[in-house]
Design a protein around this motif. Structure first.
Motif, short mmCIF file in Angstrom:
data_model
loop_
_atom_site.label_atom_id
_atom_site.label_comp_id
_atom_site.label_asym_id
_atom_site.label_seq_id
_atom_site.Cartn_x
_atom_site.Cartn_y
_atom_site.Cartn_z
N ASP A 18 0.88 -1.18 0.06
CA ASP A 18 -0.09 -0.16 0.03
C ASP A 18 0.86 1.25 -0.09
O ASP A 18 0.72 2.17 -0.89
CB ASP A 18 -0.88 -0.06 1.21
CG ASP A 18 -1.75 1.16 1.31
OD1 ASP A 18 -2.81 1.26 0.77
OD2 ASP A 18 -1.50 2.16 2.09
N GLU B 217 1.58 3.89 -3.29
CA GLU B 217 1.24 5.33 -2.98
C GLU B 217 2.39 6.17 -3.48
O GLU B 217 2.33 7.18 -4.05
CB GLU B 217 0.84 5.68 -1.63
CG GLU B 217 0.51 7.07 -1.16
CD GLU B 217 0.15 7.16 0.20
OE1 GLU B 217 -0.17 8.37 0.45
OE2 GLU B 217 0.13 6.39 0.83
N LYS C 108 2.52 8.86 -6.40
CA LYS C 108 2.81 10.46 -6.35
C LYS C 108 4.14 10.88 -6.87
O LYS C 108 4.30 11.90 -7.28
CB LYS C 108 2.95 10.50 -4.55
CG LYS C 108 1.54 10.56 -4.18
CD LYS C 108 1.70 10.98 -2.38
CE LYS C 108 0.33 10.94 -1.80
NZ LYS C 108 0.70 11.23 -0.37
#
Length: 697
Positions: free
Chosen positions: A483, A487, A491
């Motif tokens: 996770d 992310e 980003k």
């Protein structure tokens, strides 16, 4: 040469005046007694520029004419006759790094031909020192008199007419015994890899060394060479082309005397470096500045920081060398950012070379004797990656694809930090004092946690044992980590998209999360910080650090049950990491904290790559099998011999089931027995003479 003798006489008078004014006459007279052991007069550039700006300008623009006139005057002064011309050299020294003299190889142009220039770089190849015909003596077949002809560097000029009797009916005869030779050596210099961006190919230039400066520099040496840029006409067969090859006729050279001389640090930089070194979390700040776009890998990044600074290279009174450079190997699954880390480290290291295990050059990773056009059919010595990275950092991707010829020489290059070549009459030892950061893929594509690292690579165990730290990078599904990683990647890509949009549209917008993806410290500043630390800081172990390292070493050694947890080689690795930790703080003393940080990193990697059932056993790394397993294999071999002896006088090879039955009686399970038999067979210790029977080789 000059159009009139008046110009030549004027230059000669200036040389005479210069020698008088700057007290060179004593040195000139000393040449008379020291010749031919000493053949060169070294003249300071500062003296020449102080004497006359016009004179030094003319010398730089027409060096051949000026130097020849000055050398001829010295010959006259010393009473050297022209009947048998003997060589005297004027060599210029103490030349400053100023525009108009010093050039990058890629910036050398046709306008520099025949002028005096300086080239900085690293020696890539060299030939042996050979005699070159400098003044050829040709005998006339008619009158027997000699005609002496000065010869060019690249081709032989034969006179058409006898100067004594005018004979022109045929060729004059070259007589080597009456001719004059000069020592000559051909070298190839390459731009420093760290002085160019990663997208450019380093340019090369041929250098000709002659007389008393031959045989003094070798592949891997970083030097500045001063000389006259010359042009030699290209040709295809006997057809001459309009293009010319450039080469530098060396007048003098200067070896690099300190590491990272090319990195300039001013007073303001030094002040910032010392301020940063006082921060208690300096190692953490540096590690966060390594590839911030790559998620996690905190321990690896901290180890890479210590590798940048390195330990202290030691030379003992008995001549023993103890390396200070730290070697790190990363092995793991594809897509775990190994290659990206390698690339990033070459950007922030003050001196670095990036290469692949399967080198594109004949020299490969170490060095080689090669026969090519450069040596004109003769053998030449060519430096490989580790020699070119001397006193620096070598990043090697796909080390598992390393050429077999490099494997043996890598042992010497990593521990003794030298490369020995003995081939085709060439015997040389080149230096390879560099840190190595290597990446490799497992043999079968993905890392199997159930197998030892030796079983998953083609590397021989002695090579693996020379790495101070080995990290395995395994891509294992984990919801929490996946996770955060997803992310971070998303980003990172969004940030890259925003940067690209700003470039195209020239707009100013708020950039979210940018601070998490920007290095805390600038790359150029890190390069300066590391170079300053390595040139000025040489930490030593404190009594407290010695005590804690000794205590931890003895405690770890005694903790092994049926195993050897660590050896003295791991203790030396810990010392090197401790020295690097102290150096990163610009501290002259290695503290207990430095020692514990280093011990923690070594313990971390050993548990990762050299442990079985939670117990560290260095034999897994050094030999490929644990101490317990090796003992078990010896039991299996003994069981085969026992079963064979129990078969009676015929001593036939026993059946596999009988051997397994004996092993089960000794407490070894059937599954382990079958695994051990398979390993002994694959390693060539046993074989199957017939179906379901086994025997010792």
């Amino acid at each position: 040469m000059f159009n009139t003798s008046i110009e030549a006489d004027n230059i000669k008078r200036q040389w005479i005046d210069f020698f008088d004014r700057y007290d060179y006459n004593d040195q000139i007279n000393k040449l008379r007694s020291d010749y031919p052991e000493i053949k060169s007069l070294y003249v300071s550039y500062n003296d020449l520029s102080g004497y006359s700006s016009d004179f030094i300008e003319g010398l730089m623009k027409s060096p051949y004419d000026y130097l020849t006139i000055g050398e001829n005057y010295i010959k006259e002064t010393l009473g050297i006759t022209y009947n048998k011309i003997r060589r005297i050299n004027i060599r210029i020294e103490n030349i400053p790094d100023i525009n108009g003299i010093k050039y990058d190889i890629r910036n050398v142009r046709s306008s520099n031909v025949n002028s005096y220039i300086a080239i900085n770089g690293i020696i890539r190849k060299n030939t042996e020192v050979l005699p070159r015909l400098q003044n050829a003596a040709f005998k006339c077949p008619a009158c027997g008199e000699f005609t002496t002809v000065p010869e060019d560097i690249h081709k032989l000029y034969e006179p058409k007419i006898c100067q004594a009797c005018g004979y022109d009916k045929g060729k004059l005869i070259l007589v080597p015994e009456e001719s004059e030779f000069v020592d000559s050596q051909k070298l190839e210099i390459q731009e420093n890899p760290d002085s160019i961006d990663g997208t450019s190919q380093p340019q090369r230039l041929t250098i000709i060394f002659e007389d008393d400066i031959t045989g003094k520099i070798y592949p891997g040496d970083r030097v500045t060479i001063y000389g006259i840029l010359k042009a030699d006409e290209k040709h295809i067969g006997n057809t001459m082309l309009t293009e010319y090859d450039l080469y530098l006729n060396a007048n003098n050279f200067q070896k690099e005397t300190r590491d990272f001389e090319e990195i300039k640090i001013n007073d303001e930089d030094e002040k910032k470096i010392k301020e940063l070194a006082r921060e208690p979390n300096i190692i953490d700040r540096l590690s966060k500045s390594i590839a911030p776009s790559i998620y996690g890998l905190e321990v690896i990044k901290k180890s890479l920081v210590l590798q940048l600074f390195g330990g202290v290279r030691k030379i003992m009174k008995d001549g023993t060398h103890i390396r200070g450079d730290i070697h790190i190997l990363m092995i793991g699954d594809p897509g775990t950012a190994k290659s990206q880390l390698l690339r990033y480290m070459t950007y922030i290291s003050p001196r670095s070379v990036f290469a692949f295990g399967k080198g594109s050059s004949a020299a490969g990773l170490t060095a080689a004797a090669v026969r090519d056009d450069f040596g004109e059919g003769r053998w030449t010595l060519e430096a490989g990656v580790l020699v070119l990275a001397d006193n620096g950092f070598a990043a090697i991707d796909e080390l598992d694809k390393m050429d077999k010829n490099d494997t043996a020489s890598m042992h010497e290059a990593m521990e003794q930090q030298s490369v020995t070549i003995s081939k085709a009459g060439i015997m040389a030892t080149l230096k390879s004092r560099c840190s190595i950061l290597a990446a490799a893929n497992p043999r079968f594509g993905r890392y199997d946690p159930m197998k030892t690292i030796a079983e998953q690579t083609e590397f021989p165990p002695p090579l693996l044992s020379r790495f101070d730290i080995i990290f395995k990078l395994i891509d294992t599904p984990n919801r929490e980590i996946d996770d955060k990683l997803a992310e971070h990647i998303l980003k990172t890509n969004r940030l890259g998209e925003i940067y690209r949009s700003l470039e195209s549209n020239n707009i100013d917008i708020n950039i979210p999360d940018e601070e998490n993806f920007v290095a805390e410290l600038d790359k150029n500043f890190i390069r300066k910080y590391v170079s300053y630390a390595k040139n000025h800081v040489f930490p030593r172990l404190s009594d407290e650090a010695i005590s804690i390292l000794k205590e931890e070493y003895v405690k770890t050694r005694s903790s092994g049950i049926d195993s050897v947890p660590i050896t003295a080689r791991q203790l030396e690795s810990t010392i090197r990491l401790s020295e690097a930790a102290a150096r990163s703080r610009l501290s002259p003393i290695i503290t207990v904290e430095d020692a514990l940080l280093a011990k923690g990193i070594v313990d971390y990697y050993l548990k990762e790559v050299s442990a079985m059932n939670g117990q560290v056993d260095i034999d897994i790394l050094n030999t490929g099998i644990s101490t317990k397993q090796r003992t078990e294999l010896e039991v299996v071999l003994a069981a085969i011999k026992e079963a064979k002896e129990s078969s009676g006088e015929q001593r036939t090879a026993p059946e596999i089931k009988d051997v397994i039955e004996i092993l089960m009686q000794k407490g070894i399970s059937k599954e382990r027995a079958e695994t051990d038999l398979a390993k002994l067979k694959s390693d060539g210790f046993i074989y199957e003479p017939s179906h379901k029977r086994v025997d010792v080789i």
